[in-house]
Design a protein around this motif. Structure first.
Motif, PDB file in Angstrom:
ATOM      1  N   GLU A  49      -5.681   9.948  -0.973  1.00  0.00           N
ATOM      2  CA  GLU A  49      -5.734   9.154  -2.011  1.00  0.00           C
ATOM      3  C   GLU A  49      -4.949   7.865  -1.592  1.00  0.00           C
ATOM      4  O   GLU A  49      -3.890   8.174  -1.317  1.00  0.00           O
ATOM      5  CB  GLU A  49      -5.465   9.896  -3.296  1.00  0.00           C
ATOM      6  CG  GLU A  49      -5.222   8.916  -4.477  1.00  0.00           C
ATOM      7  CD  GLU A  49      -4.637   9.632  -5.652  1.00  0.00           C
ATOM      8  OE1 GLU A  49      -4.067   9.020  -6.400  1.00  0.00           O
ATOM      9  OE2 GLU A  49      -5.084  10.757  -6.010  1.00  0.00           O
ATOM     10  N   LEU A  50      -5.583   6.765  -1.568  1.00  0.00           N
ATOM     11  CA  LEU A  50      -4.885   5.581  -1.353  1.00  0.00           C
ATOM     12  C   LEU A  50      -4.470   4.849  -2.544  1.00  0.00           C
ATOM     13  O   LEU A  50      -5.361   4.807  -3.636  1.00  0.00           O
ATOM     14  CB  LEU A  50      -5.629   4.506  -0.395  1.00  0.00           C
ATOM     15  CG  LEU A  50      -5.967   5.142   0.853  1.00  0.00           C
ATOM     16  CD1 LEU A  50      -6.773   4.087   1.418  1.00  0.00           C
ATOM     17  CD2 LEU A  50      -4.869   5.586   1.537  1.00  0.00           C
ATOM     18  N   SER A  51      -3.458   4.215  -2.784  1.00  0.00           N
ATOM     19  CA  SER A  51      -3.010   3.381  -3.985  1.00  0.00           C
ATOM     20  C   SER A  51      -1.743   2.431  -3.556  1.00  0.00           C
ATOM     21  O   SER A  51      -1.551   2.286  -2.582  1.00  0.00           O
ATOM     22  CB  SER A  51      -1.910   4.425  -4.888  1.00  0.00           C
ATOM     23  OG  SER A  51      -0.758   4.755  -4.321  1.00  0.00           O
ATOM     24  N   PHE A  52      -2.001   1.366  -4.562  1.00  0.00           N
ATOM     25  CA  PHE A  52      -1.255   0.167  -4.223  1.00  0.00           C
ATOM     26  C   PHE A  52      -0.433  -0.189  -5.325  1.00  0.00           C
ATOM     27  O   PHE A  52      -0.634  -0.001  -6.390  1.00  0.00           O
ATOM     28  CB  PHE A  52      -2.450  -1.046  -4.270  1.00  0.00           C
ATOM     29  CG  PHE A  52      -3.381  -0.897  -2.980  1.00  0.00           C
ATOM     30  CD1 PHE A  52      -3.045  -1.221  -1.552  1.00  0.00           C
ATOM     31  CD2 PHE A  52      -4.640   0.039  -3.267  1.00  0.00           C
ATOM     32  CE1 PHE A  52      -3.816  -1.208  -0.724  1.00  0.00           C
ATOM     33  CE2 PHE A  52      -5.237   0.061  -2.134  1.00  0.00           C
ATOM     34  CZ  PHE A  52      -5.054  -0.426  -0.895  1.00  0.00           C
ATOM     35  N   THR A  53       0.864  -0.830  -5.123  1.00  0.00           N
ATOM     36  CA  THR A  53       1.640  -1.092  -6.139  1.00  0.00           C
ATOM     37  C   THR A  53       1.600  -2.786  -6.035  1.00  0.00           C
ATOM     38  O   THR A  53       1.445  -3.358  -4.971  1.00  0.00           O
ATOM     39  CB  THR A  53       2.785  -0.805  -5.834  1.00  0.00           C
ATOM     40  OG1 THR A  53       3.641  -1.132  -4.617  1.00  0.00           O
ATOM     41  CG2 THR A  53       3.173   0.925  -5.703  1.00  0.00           C
ATOM     42  N   TYR A  54       1.744  -3.382  -7.390  1.00  0.00           N
ATOM     43  CA  TYR A  54       1.831  -4.762  -7.265  1.00  0.00           C
ATOM     44  C   TYR A  54       2.792  -5.076  -8.457  1.00  0.00           C
ATOM     45  O   TYR A  54       3.300  -4.722  -9.384  1.00  0.00           O
ATOM     46  CB  TYR A  54       0.456  -5.525  -7.944  1.00  0.00           C
ATOM     47  CG  TYR A  54      -0.103  -4.946  -9.237  1.00  0.00           C
ATOM     48  CD1 TYR A  54       0.184  -5.619 -10.283  1.00  0.00           C
ATOM     49  CD2 TYR A  54      -0.990  -3.776  -9.320  1.00  0.00           C
ATOM     50  CE1 TYR A  54      -0.187  -4.979 -11.301  1.00  0.00           C
ATOM     51  CE2 TYR A  54      -1.237  -3.203 -10.186  1.00  0.00           C
ATOM     52  CZ  TYR A  54      -1.142  -3.660 -11.603  1.00  0.00           C
ATOM     53  OH  TYR A  54      -1.523  -3.162 -12.545  1.00  0.00           O
ATOM     54  N   PRO A  67       0.871  -1.073  -0.067  1.00  0.00           N
ATOM     55  CA  PRO A  67      -0.034   0.005  -0.043  1.00  0.00           C
ATOM     56  C   PRO A  67       0.866   1.245   0.069  1.00  0.00           C
ATOM     57  O   PRO A  67       1.904   1.431   0.558  1.00  0.00           O
ATOM     58  CB  PRO A  67      -0.752  -0.059   1.280  1.00  0.00           C
ATOM     59  CG  PRO A  67       0.176  -0.935   2.173  1.00  0.00           C
ATOM     60  CD  PRO A  67       0.938  -1.773   1.293  1.00  0.00           C
ATOM     61  N   LEU A  68       0.181   2.330  -0.587  1.00  0.00           N
ATOM     62  CA  LEU A  68       0.898   3.607  -0.614  1.00  0.00           C
ATOM     63  C   LEU A  68      -0.209   4.551  -0.274  1.00  0.00           C
ATOM     64  O   LEU A  68      -1.331   4.520  -0.707  1.00  0.00           O
ATOM     65  CB  LEU A  68       1.420   3.916  -1.952  1.00  0.00           C
ATOM     66  CG  LEU A  68       2.487   3.328  -2.215  1.00  0.00           C
ATOM     67  CD1 LEU A  68       3.017   3.613  -3.790  1.00  0.00           C
ATOM     68  CD2 LEU A  68       3.952   3.498  -1.456  1.00  0.00           C
ATOM     69  N   HIS A  69       0.123   5.708   0.557  1.00  0.00           N
ATOM     70  CA  HIS A  69      -0.768   6.729   0.695  1.00  0.00           C
ATOM     71  C   HIS A  69      -0.311   8.015   0.602  1.00  0.00           C
ATOM     72  O   HIS A  69       1.058   8.182   0.692  1.00  0.00           O
ATOM     73  CB  HIS A  69      -1.635   6.529   1.936  1.00  0.00           C
ATOM     74  CG  HIS A  69      -0.847   6.415   3.209  1.00  0.00           C
ATOM     75  ND1 HIS A  69      -0.343   7.546   3.698  1.00  0.00           N
ATOM     76  CD2 HIS A  69      -0.445   5.383   3.842  1.00  0.00           C
ATOM     77  CE1 HIS A  69       0.339   7.141   5.120  1.00  0.00           C
ATOM     78  NE2 HIS A  69       0.401   5.885   5.022  1.00  0.00           N
ATOM     79  N   ASP A  70      -1.044   9.149   0.447  1.00  0.00           N
ATOM     80  CA  ASP A  70      -0.636  10.356  -0.193  1.00  0.00           C
ATOM     81  C   ASP A  70       0.450  10.811   0.833  1.00  0.00           C
ATOM     82  O   ASP A  70       0.415  10.854   2.358  1.00  0.00           O
ATOM     83  CB  ASP A  70      -1.682  11.274  -0.456  1.00  0.00           C
ATOM     84  CG  ASP A  70      -2.398  11.648   0.665  1.00  0.00           C
ATOM     85  OD1 ASP A  70      -2.679  10.818   1.542  1.00  0.00           O
ATOM     86  OD2 ASP A  70      -3.008  12.773   1.081  1.00  0.00           O
TER      87      ASP A  70
END
Length: 279
Positions: free
Chosen positions: A253-258, A237-240
């Motif tokens: 804004e939450l984002s995810f790397t795979y 997970p990543l978040h701003d």
């Protein structure tokens, strides 16, 4: 006589019978009891029991006379141990001179400790994922009558499992639970991080101890062997702004790397998001 088996932490009664098979009376008779180590006696029959010497003064015993003495108390020892106990009966023959030597007879017993009043159980998933996390619940219960002043629980996570958090503090590698009443129970809940090193299986072991005079006495053990899976796709997970704290009502804004960790294509990849009720 003693019970054939004894449960550590529970009450036990040691019974000794005696009989004068002589054709003369015995005088100044005493019965000295060898109490097991870590035995806390509570009651005796008869009640006239010397606390310092662990001796019953029986006085005069007529020819053919007999009797029984009992000592009841709590016995604590390691499960699987054999505990020694016994008694020595000493006396003089009536009609002899006061300077006549005392005579004595002894008896000894070995008591196997087969189980404990402590009961342990462990809830942990059958399957865990490398670089993931898994919840656990370690439960304990006092099934005996006497309370347990302190119970020491020692988990063994091995090299694969790492404690992330727990409901009780882990100090010097142990959980210490205090004052567990008869029938009392409790649970330690927590989360373990999985950091495997190629193993297909790992083991979570927990042991229960009581401490007496600086000696740890094993009361029980519970273990769970689980399978370790290695994911083909890793997710992070990543978040701003990389912040761990957000103000109430703020939009983020939450984002995810795979990443595909395999040497071949992976099909039908999906990401499921399970936000808390506050989001």
């Amino acid at each position: 006589t003693t019970p054939e088996t004894v449960t550590s932490g529970d009450l036990v009664t040691l019974t000794f019978s005696y009989r004068n098979d002589n054709d003369v009376a015995l005088t100044d008779a005493h019965l000295a009891v060898l109490l097991p180590k870590y035995f806390s006696h509570i009651t005796t029959i008869p009640s006239a029991f010397n606390e310092r010497t662990h001796t019953f003064a029986l006085g005069r015993i007529a020819a053919g006379g007999n009797g029984v003495v009992e000592v009841s108390g709590q016995l604590i020892s390691s499960v699987g141990a054999n505990v020694e106990t016994g008694a020595v009966f000493s006396y003089r023959r009536e009609g002899g001179r006061i300077s006549d030597r005392r005579e004595s007879k002894g008896v000894s017993f070995t008591i196997p400790i087969t189980q404990s009043t402590v009961r342990l159980s462990l809830d942990f998933p059958d399957d865990v994922v490398h670089e993931g996390a898994a919840p656990f619940v370690l439960r304990y219960e006092n099934t005996g009558k006497p309370p347990i002043a302190e119970l020491v629980l020692r988990p063994n996570f091995g090299d694969t499992l790492q404690l992330q958090e727990s409901s009780a503090p882990l100090t010097d590698g142990v959980f210490r639970m205090m004052n567990i009443a008869q029938g009392g129970s409790g649970a330690i809940r927590g989360t373990l991080n999985i950091r495997a090193h190629g193993e297909e299986k790992t083991e979570f072991v927990a042991q229960a101890f009581m401490e007496m005079e600086g000696v740890t006495l094993l009361q029980g053990e519970v273990k769970k062997t689980v399978r370790v899976f290695y994911p083909k796709v890793s997710l992070a997970p990543l978040h701003d702004d990389g912040r761990d704290v957000m103000a109430l009502g703020r939009t983020a804004e939450l984002s995810f790397t795979y990443e595909n960790n395999e040497g071949e294509d992976v099909r039908d990849v999906a990401v499921m998001i399970d936000p808390p009720a506050t989001i």
